[in-house]
Design a protein around this motif. Structure first.
Motif, PDB file in Angstrom:
ATOM      1  N   UNK A   1       1.600  13.295 -15.081  1.00  0.00           N
ATOM      2  CA  UNK A   1       0.626  12.275 -15.470  1.00  0.00           C
ATOM      3  C   UNK A   1       0.048  11.617 -14.227  1.00  0.00           C
ATOM      4  N   UNK A   2      -1.111  10.991 -14.395  1.00  0.00           N
ATOM      5  CA  UNK A   2      -1.768  10.263 -13.319  1.00  0.00           C
ATOM      6  C   UNK A   2      -1.148   8.869 -13.193  1.00  0.00           C
ATOM      7  N   UNK A   3      -1.175   8.262 -11.990  1.00  0.00           N
ATOM      8  CA  UNK A   3      -0.639   6.909 -11.820  1.00  0.00           C
ATOM      9  C   UNK A   3      -1.437   5.893 -12.617  1.00  0.00           C
ATOM     10  N   UNK A   4      -0.727   4.901 -13.176  1.00  0.00           N
ATOM     11  CA  UNK A   4      -1.387   3.859 -13.968  1.00  0.00           C
ATOM     12  C   UNK A   4      -1.031   2.477 -13.460  1.00  0.00           C
ATOM     13  N   UNK A   5       0.256   2.200 -13.277  1.00  0.00           N
ATOM     14  CA  UNK A   5       0.677   0.896 -12.787  1.00  0.00           C
ATOM     15  C   UNK A   5       0.726   0.911 -11.263  1.00  0.00           C
ATOM     16  N   UNK A   6       0.876  -0.271 -10.675  1.00  0.00           N
ATOM     17  CA  UNK A   6       0.925  -0.349  -9.212  1.00  0.00           C
ATOM     18  C   UNK A   6       2.139   0.399  -8.673  1.00  0.00           C
ATOM     19  N   UNK A   7       3.257   0.341  -9.391  1.00  0.00           N
ATOM     20  CA  UNK A   7       4.439   1.088  -8.964  1.00  0.00           C
ATOM     21  C   UNK A   7       4.152   2.588  -8.929  1.00  0.00           C
ATOM     22  N   UNK A   8       3.359   3.077  -9.899  1.00  0.00           N
ATOM     23  CA  UNK A   8       2.986   4.490  -9.906  1.00  0.00           C
ATOM     24  C   UNK A   8       2.159   4.833  -8.655  1.00  0.00           C
ATOM     25  N   UNK A   9       1.212   3.954  -8.308  1.00  0.00           N
ATOM     26  CA  UNK A   9       0.379   4.198  -7.133  1.00  0.00           C
ATOM     27  C   UNK A   9       1.206   4.163  -5.857  1.00  0.00           C
ATOM     28  N   UNK A  10       2.181   3.249  -5.791  1.00  0.00           N
ATOM     29  CA  UNK A  10       2.970   3.100  -4.567  1.00  0.00           C
ATOM     30  C   UNK A  10       3.778   4.353  -4.244  1.00  0.00           C
ATOM     31  N   UNK A  11       4.007   5.202  -5.255  1.00  0.00           N
ATOM     32  CA  UNK A  11       4.688   6.467  -4.973  1.00  0.00           C
ATOM     33  C   UNK A  11       3.870   7.349  -4.042  1.00  0.00           C
ATOM     34  N   UNK A  12       2.553   7.113  -3.983  1.00  0.00           N
ATOM     35  CA  UNK A  12       1.670   7.914  -3.134  1.00  0.00           C
ATOM     36  C   UNK A  12       1.218   7.143  -1.897  1.00  0.00           C
ATOM     37  N   UNK A  13       1.860   6.005  -1.602  1.00  0.00           N
ATOM     38  CA  UNK A  13       1.430   5.195  -0.463  1.00  0.00           C
ATOM     39  C   UNK A  13       1.640   5.954   0.845  1.00  0.00           C
ATOM     40  N   UNK A  14       0.692   5.792   1.749  1.00  0.00           N
ATOM     41  CA  UNK A  14       0.741   6.452   3.058  1.00  0.00           C
ATOM     42  C   UNK A  14       0.655   5.393   4.143  1.00  0.00           C
ATOM     43  N   UNK A  15       1.514   5.523   5.156  1.00  0.00           N
ATOM     44  CA  UNK A  15       1.475   4.591   6.281  1.00  0.00           C
ATOM     45  C   UNK A  15       0.270   4.919   7.159  1.00  0.00           C
TER      46      UNK A  15
END
Length: 553
Positions: free
Chosen positions: A367-381
């Motif tokens: 599934x595609x990210x929906x919540x902020x926690x979902x997006x943070x899984x793809x966070x890049x430094x």
């Protein structure tokens, strides 16, 4: 043994000026012999008041001696040249070799470079580093053509220190000048620390590779399970519908087609995730190889200069989303069809919708990210690249924050520097699926441009969004705009000072969000990306305005 003899003969019959076999040998009055051309050049260049001297014993002659070819010595050197020609050719530096900096005339291959002298030496000229006590302390490394990179461009001094505050190698003058008060250590000490960190990162990468390969196997099992369950559902469908009247035969075919279509769709999604994992694993293996190569770099300055661009690492983004479930795909479909067999006409009128929904509601884990926690899984430094910063931008917070200042900064010349308005690019290229957040503020509070761009956007000589190499969201109170290729799209919405950016390069989507628990979408663009992408920031015109790439981990 024959080759060794040739080397000894060559030494005895070599010219002390060019260090090569004597050519047209002549003997001067003191008894020493030289190439005719070499001794003439020496005397022509160093003649003082008509006094001439021997380059070896320094004996002087007045007037200038007449130079006559030594016939016997010429014959001997011709024989020696014939015997040792092949060996000599192997010792000469070619276009791809590092040449000895001391040799004159045709240069020999360097066998070592000295990080103290910043000179490369052939075997003969390197000998003093093994014999002289002071030179024995110098650090010798494999021959390098990049020794000049160890020199400070501002002070013409060897860079032996590392500024941890600004993450760059510096010389002693820099340390007491523009880097005064900074956290400065020796380059050797920093190399030692970075080497430890490198080994840790390699361990993390190798572990991530193992996890990715394990998940690849799980995904293949998932594909097999989906196929098996779908096939079984189709078989059950045929068996059940064969028992009912011809009236429902048409519906039977529709169910079969729907199952197959859903099977193909879901298998396609799993295959897509497999492909992404393969790409990530391949990239991790390449990254591991680069880090391994870097770990063997003896030149600590080269190590430290290359380390920042090679040490950036982010975990795989797809592995954590995989959740293999029991093989129960399409079971609800079979159950509904069994009920259809019992209810006949009523099923056709009242339950047909239920059957259709059971097929499409199969719960797959992708599934595609929906919540902020979902997006943070793809966070890049992400950090900002000083080499691309416009001259009125001041970097801080580990190169994550940029401030618009009145006085131009002392950035060195660089071909990729953005000269138009107040723009800067990230140092790291963006991963295939990634997420980051930008916070702006300062005295003006007018907002900023948040962008993604190709690296060669500097060639356009225009701001982000005014060309076909960048996509830009202008965030300003009650005046949000999206720009691409000079086309503006007005975006209604409330005021905000922090924006989240989600990039899915394979899907060709770039999305901007008002950061909150539920992540409100500001704007999304669908396009096709053809080059590696970089994050970009452009400040407005007020001195003191800031923008910062937020730390998310």
């Amino acid at each position: 043994m024959a080759q060794k003899g040739v080397q000894l003969d060559r030494k005895n019959f070599s010219c002390s000026v060019c260090l090569d076999i004597l050519k047209d040998p002549v003997m001067i009055p003191c008894g020493h012999s030289y190439c005719l051309k070499c001794i003439k050049n020496v005397w022509d260049e160093k003649n003082k008041k008509g006094v001439y001297s021997c380059p070896q014993c320094r004996q002087t002659f007045t007037p200038r001696p007449v130079l006559v070819k030594n016939i016997m010595l010429a014959g001997l050197t011709e024989q020696l040249t014939g015997l040792g020609a092949s060996l000599t050719e192997q010792s000469y530096a070619g276009p791809e070799d590092v040449a000895c900096d001391i040799c004159t005339g045709r240069k020999l291959k360097a066998i070592k470079s000295c990080l103290m002298c910043l000179v490369s030496y052939c075997e003969k000229h390197l000998q003093p580093h093994y014999d002289v006590a002071q030179l024995k302390k110098h650090q010798l490394v494999q021959p390098s053509k990049q020794l000049h990179d160890n020199i400070c461009s501002r002070h013409d001094e060897v860079m032996k220190m590392f500024c941890r505050t600004d993450e760059q190698t510096i010389c002693y003058v820099c340390m007491v000048d523009e880097h005064k008060g900074h956290d400065v250590v020796s380059a050797a000490a920093e190399r030692k620390e970075k080497q430890k960190d490198l080994e840790v990162k390699r361990g993390e990468i190798q572990q991530t590779i193992q996890d990715g390969e394990r998940n690849m196997k799980l995904l293949q099992q998932e594909v097999n399970t989906i196929n098996d369950c779908a096939n079984k559902a189709v078989e059950n469908n045929d068996s059940i519908f064969s028992e009912v009247m011809r009236l429902i035969q048409k519906k039977s075919c529709e169910v079969k087609q729907q199952i197959r279509s859903q099977q193909e769709s879901e298998v396609s999604r799993v295959r897509d995730l497999q492909e992404k994992l393969e790409q990530e694993i391949s990239e991790l293996k390449r990254k591991d190889a680069e880090l391994e190569q870097l770990s063997h770099t003896e030149d600590r300055i080269q190590f430290l200069q290359k380390y920042p661009s090679l040490s950036a690492f982010s975990e795989t983004k797809h592995s954590s989303s995989i959740d293999v479930r029991p093989p129960r795909y399409f079971e609800d479909v079979t159950a509904a069809l069994s009920k259809l067999r019992d209810e006949l006409q009523d099923i056709l009128k009242e339950k047909w919708t239920n059957i259709s929904l059971k097929v499409t509601e199969v719960d797959f884990p992708l599934s595609e990210p929906r919540t902020r926690d979902d997006f943070l899984q793809y966070s890049q430094e992400i950090t900002l690249d000083p080499n691309t910063a416009q001259m009125n931008l001041l970097l801080s917070e580990g190169n994550r924050k940029v401030t618009l200042v009145k006085q131009s900064q002392f950035y060195p010349d660089h071909p990729e520097r953005l000269s138009v308005k107040f723009q800067i690019l990230s140092k790291q290229s963006l991963s295939q699926r990634c997420y980051w957040e930008v916070q702006w503020g300062g005295q003006g509070g007018r907002g900023s441009y948040v962008a993604v761009a190709y690296r060669d956007v500097y060639k356009t000589d225009s701001v982000f969004g005014q060309n076909d190499k960048s996509w830009s969201l202008f965030c300003c109170p009650n005046n949000h705009q999206f720009w691409y290729n000079s086309i503006r799209t007005s975006i209604p919405g409330s005021e905000f000072s922090r924006v989240g950016v989600y990039l899915d390069q394979p899907a060709g989507t770039l999305s901007f969000y008002n950061v909150s628990e539920n992540m409100t979408l500001i704007h999304r663009v669908q396009t096709s990306f053809t080059q590696p992408l970089y994050a970009g920031i452009q400040l407005w015109f007020s001195i003191g305005d800031t923008a910062e790439i937020c730390k998310l981990k």
